[in-house]
Design a protein around this motif. Structure first.
Motif, PDB file in Angstrom:
ATOM      1  N   MET A 177     -21.022 -30.177 -10.039  1.00  0.00           N
ATOM      2  CA  MET A 177     -21.150 -30.179 -11.255  1.00  0.00           C
ATOM      3  C   MET A 177     -21.454 -30.580 -11.570  1.00  0.00           C
ATOM      4  N   ALA A 178     -22.465 -30.330 -13.542  1.00  0.00           N
ATOM      5  CA  ALA A 178     -22.083 -31.218 -14.472  1.00  0.00           C
ATOM      6  C   ALA A 178     -21.153 -31.904 -15.258  1.00  0.00           C
ATOM      7  N   GLU A 179     -21.173 -32.501 -16.099  1.00  0.00           N
ATOM      8  CA  GLU A 179     -19.529 -33.533 -16.577  1.00  0.00           C
ATOM      9  C   GLU A 179     -19.365 -32.214 -17.547  1.00  0.00           C
ATOM     10  N   ASP A 180     -20.730 -31.929 -18.589  1.00  0.00           N
ATOM     11  CA  ASP A 180     -20.552 -30.793 -19.804  1.00  0.00           C
ATOM     12  C   ASP A 180     -20.473 -29.175 -18.997  1.00  0.00           C
ATOM     13  N   THR A 181     -20.556 -29.177 -17.443  1.00  0.00           N
ATOM     14  CA  THR A 181     -19.788 -27.959 -17.583  1.00  0.00           C
ATOM     15  C   THR A 181     -18.866 -27.203 -18.098  1.00  0.00           C
ATOM     16  N   GLU A 182     -19.297 -25.719 -19.073  1.00  0.00           N
ATOM     17  CA  GLU A 182     -18.427 -25.454 -19.310  1.00  0.00           C
ATOM     18  C   GLU A 182     -17.923 -24.166 -18.790  1.00  0.00           C
ATOM     19  N   VAL A 183     -18.202 -22.972 -18.041  1.00  0.00           N
ATOM     20  CA  VAL A 183     -17.654 -22.679 -17.607  1.00  0.00           C
ATOM     21  C   VAL A 183     -17.932 -22.675 -15.658  1.00  0.00           C
ATOM     22  N   ALA A 184     -16.964 -22.551 -14.481  1.00  0.00           N
ATOM     23  CA  ALA A 184     -17.402 -22.606 -13.205  1.00  0.00           C
ATOM     24  C   ALA A 184     -17.153 -21.405 -13.018  1.00  0.00           C
ATOM     25  N   VAL A 185     -18.224 -20.764 -12.012  1.00  0.00           N
ATOM     26  CA  VAL A 185     -17.808 -20.052 -10.525  1.00  0.00           C
ATOM     27  C   VAL A 185     -18.020 -19.512  -9.631  1.00  0.00           C
ATOM     28  N   LEU A 186     -16.809 -19.714  -9.535  1.00  0.00           N
ATOM     29  CA  LEU A 186     -16.437 -20.090  -7.854  1.00  0.00           C
ATOM     30  C   LEU A 186     -16.866 -19.190  -7.061  1.00  0.00           C
ATOM     31  N   GLU A 187     -17.157 -18.793  -5.437  1.00  0.00           N
ATOM     32  CA  GLU A 187     -16.932 -17.592  -4.766  1.00  0.00           C
ATOM     33  C   GLU A 187     -15.922 -18.290  -4.301  1.00  0.00           C
ATOM     34  N   MET A 188     -14.669 -17.671  -3.866  1.00  0.00           N
ATOM     35  CA  MET A 188     -14.256 -17.568  -2.598  1.00  0.00           C
ATOM     36  C   MET A 188     -13.774 -17.001  -1.629  1.00  0.00           C
ATOM     37  N   GLY A 189     -14.457 -17.030  -0.213  1.00  0.00           N
ATOM     38  CA  GLY A 189     -14.276 -16.654   1.328  1.00  0.00           C
ATOM     39  C   GLY A 189     -13.223 -16.618   1.690  1.00  0.00           C
TER      40      GLY A 189
ATOM     41  N   GLU B  65      -6.165 -18.468   3.554  1.00  0.00           N
ATOM     42  CA  GLU B  65      -7.560 -19.317   3.164  1.00  0.00           C
ATOM     43  C   GLU B  65      -6.882 -19.341   1.584  1.00  0.00           C
ATOM     44  N   ILE B  66      -7.554 -18.082   0.998  1.00  0.00           N
ATOM     45  CA  ILE B  66      -8.067 -18.483  -0.814  1.00  0.00           C
ATOM     46  C   ILE B  66      -6.658 -18.770  -1.218  1.00  0.00           C
ATOM     47  N   ALA B  67      -5.367 -19.126  -0.839  1.00  0.00           N
ATOM     48  CA  ALA B  67      -4.155 -18.979  -1.913  1.00  0.00           C
ATOM     49  C   ALA B  67      -4.324 -20.851  -2.095  1.00  0.00           C
ATOM     50  N   TYR B  68      -5.247 -21.452  -0.749  1.00  0.00           N
ATOM     51  CA  TYR B  68      -5.454 -23.371  -0.770  1.00  0.00           C
ATOM     52  C   TYR B  68      -6.299 -22.708  -1.894  1.00  0.00           C
ATOM     53  N   LEU B  69      -7.173 -22.154  -1.637  1.00  0.00           N
ATOM     54  CA  LEU B  69      -8.580 -22.484  -3.164  1.00  0.00           C
ATOM     55  C   LEU B  69      -8.371 -22.337  -3.917  1.00  0.00           C
ATOM     56  N   SER B  70      -7.951 -21.565  -4.527  1.00  0.00           N
ATOM     57  CA  SER B  70      -6.897 -20.899  -6.276  1.00  0.00           C
ATOM     58  C   SER B  70      -6.006 -22.210  -5.993  1.00  0.00           C
ATOM     59  N   ASN B  71      -5.114 -22.283  -5.151  1.00  0.00           N
ATOM     60  CA  ASN B  71      -4.760 -23.995  -6.005  1.00  0.00           C
ATOM     61  C   ASN B  71      -5.343 -25.504  -6.460  1.00  0.00           C
ATOM     62  N   ILE B  72      -6.720 -25.321  -5.843  1.00  0.00           N
ATOM     63  CA  ILE B  72      -8.133 -26.248  -6.267  1.00  0.00           C
ATOM     64  C   ILE B  72      -8.227 -25.953  -7.935  1.00  0.00           C
ATOM     65  N   ALA B  73      -8.758 -24.580  -7.154  1.00  0.00           N
ATOM     66  CA  ALA B  73      -9.113 -23.940  -8.695  1.00  0.00           C
ATOM     67  C   ALA B  73      -8.347 -23.559  -9.749  1.00  0.00           C
ATOM     68  N   GLN B  74      -7.248 -23.215 -10.111  1.00  0.00           N
ATOM     69  CA  GLN B  74      -7.183 -22.637 -11.024  1.00  0.00           C
ATOM     70  C   GLN B  74      -7.574 -21.980 -11.821  1.00  0.00           C
TER      71      GLN B  74
END
Length: 454
Positions: free
Chosen positions: A148-160, A166-175
């Motif tokens: 992602m670009a350094e000037d990203t204002e919103v990140a939209v992350l898909e979690m499978g 597995e979702i818990a792991y991804l959620s703790n990364i993404a917060q």
């Protein structure tokens, strides 16, 4: 992302770097030497082969360094106990450094389409980044963050996911600041045991969510409205008939390939039109609308972006080819998405042919679910062709529903199916191609449309 030094990344993930390499910088990450780009960090994973065997190839292609569990030659590297966990920690820290808002999307069916719609709406107002293609797991999502670009204002992350935690792991990364669950279906029930288990796994998205985070839910889904327990986060429901919903779709219509509805909230009332076919797209669009409104995207921009939206390749692409109407929906399949695709086929004019592959990861439910799909297919098609281990059950469902044996058949290979289609399909027919990713139904479509050599 901005460039990171090996020293900084190692500090974030608890790794070790030879001091002579500490100031080497990398930009992005990749675990595949076939597509790695110069300057990226090569992620060494243990698969069918030991990823350490590919470090030299990665460096020859221009990789800046490797993230690995042992040194292999005198190459720049960060040595860690587990490269997968270290990758996730580097991504988590990078998100915090960028300081962008995070919108996390999950669900059993339609999460990729929803992710694309949410990103389309948000990019009208913010510098928006998103997970590409199907980068929705413990490797793909962190790599997407590091791209992602350094000037990203919103990140939209898909979690499978297909297992618990597995979702818990991804959620703790993404917060996430906003977490959205599109629906709860039977995909992956083989590993999660029950529909309630699937819901529990999806709700793990709450575990990493910020304290002031908001949960956006499909209020028309009985597994989500109401929830068995009220979460410790604000919940915003959307829907067309579920109650109570803060964002509501009214006067839903399908006409001439356009899906339209009015959106009502306590403050807004506006029309949305999408160049998509099928009522199953309404919850996807409502997710994007709800997230957009929560992040203060002006209504005219929401309307414009959704009117311009086109789905991703392999996901219900409808087009004309060689005199046929093709519905290409080969990316993946579960009972809910298969029924939705068949409903779209059923509304088409002309002889309708359902070309179906198995739905995977259904466990003990597979036998019954494939039979049900056969019954649904019979109601929406004049011909049902099935491929895979459960093809006989699809055919059995179609025959029990009243279809003749000549029009319901199963096949053991792609080639047999292709040759049968070439013999029986006629100009003006409408053909739906759909199955789970592992069934590779796109190969049947490609073979069917391919010109025979003289």
């Amino acid at each position: 992302m901005g460039k990171l030094t090996l020293k900084q990344a190692a500090a974030w993930c608890g790794g070790w770097v030879d001091p002579k390499y500490e100031n080497i910088e990398f930009l992005g990450a990749n675990n595949d030497t076939r597509i790695i780009k110069p300057g990226q960090l090569f992620i060494v994973l243990q698969g069918a082969r030991d990823g350490h065997d590919f470090i030299q190839a990665a460096m020859e292609k221009g990789a800046a360094a490797a993230l690995c569990s042992r040194s292999v030659g005198d190459y720049p590297c960060i040595i860690v106990e587990d490269p997968r966990i270290a990758l996730g920690e580097i991504a988590r820290q990078e998100l915090q450094r960028i300081g962008c808002k995070v919108v996390a999307i999950t669900g059993s069916v339609g999460k990729s389409t929803t992710k694309e719609m949410v990103a389309a709406v948000l990019e009208s107002t913010y510098c928006t980044a998103k997970t590409p293609a199907n980068h929705n797991n413990d490797i793909g999502m962190p790599m997407a963050i590091l791209a992602m670009a350094e000037d990203t204002e919103v990140a939209v992350l898909e979690m499978g996911m297909n297992h618990f935690r597995e979702i818990a792991y991804l959620s703790n990364i993404a917060q996430p600041d906003i977490g959205a669950i599109v629906n709860i279906g039977s995909m992956h029930i083989e590993y999660l045991g029950s529909i309630e288990g699937i819901r529990k796994a999806k709700l793990e998205i709450l575990e990493g969510m910020k304290e002031n985070g908001r949960l956006v839910l499909n209020g028309d889904d009985a597994m989500l409205n109401p929830l068995p327990e009220q979460p410790e986060r604000e919940v915003i429901y959307y829907g067309s008939h579920g109650q109570p919903c803060g964002v509501r779709a009214r006067d839903v219509r399908e006409e001439d390939g356009i899906l339209s509805f009015r959106v009502e909230t306590d403050q807004e009332n506006f029309l949305v039109e999408l160049a998509l076919e099928g009522l199953h797209f309404v919850p996807d669009a409502l997710t994007a609308i709800t997230v957009g409104l929560e992040l203060k995207v002006p209504v005219p921009r929401i309307q414009e972006k959704l009117s311009m939206f086109r789905n991703m390749a392999g996901r219900q692409e409808i087009y004309q080819a060689k005199g046929y109407t093709i519905i290409s929906d080969c990316y993946n399949a579960g009972p809910e998405s298969m029924a939705a695709a068949l409903a779209v086929l059923g509304k088409k004019s002309g002889r309708r042919i359902a070309v179906l592959g198995d739905m995977l990861e259904l466990g003990d439910c597979a036998w019954a679910e494939h039979y049900k799909i056969g019954r649904i297919a019979k109601e929406n098609a004049e011909m049902v062709l099935a491929y895979g281990h459960h093809g006989p059950r699809v055919v059995s469902g179609a025959l029990t529903g009243g279809m003749s044996g000549a029009n319901a058949r199963c096949f053991e290979t792609h080639e047999e199916m292709v040759q049968h289609l070439k013999r029986t399909a006629k100009a003006g027919d409408v053909l739906l191609f759909k199955g789970s990713r592992g069934m590779h139904m796109e190969k049947v479509l490609e073979g069917f449309l391919k010109e025979e050599k003289e």
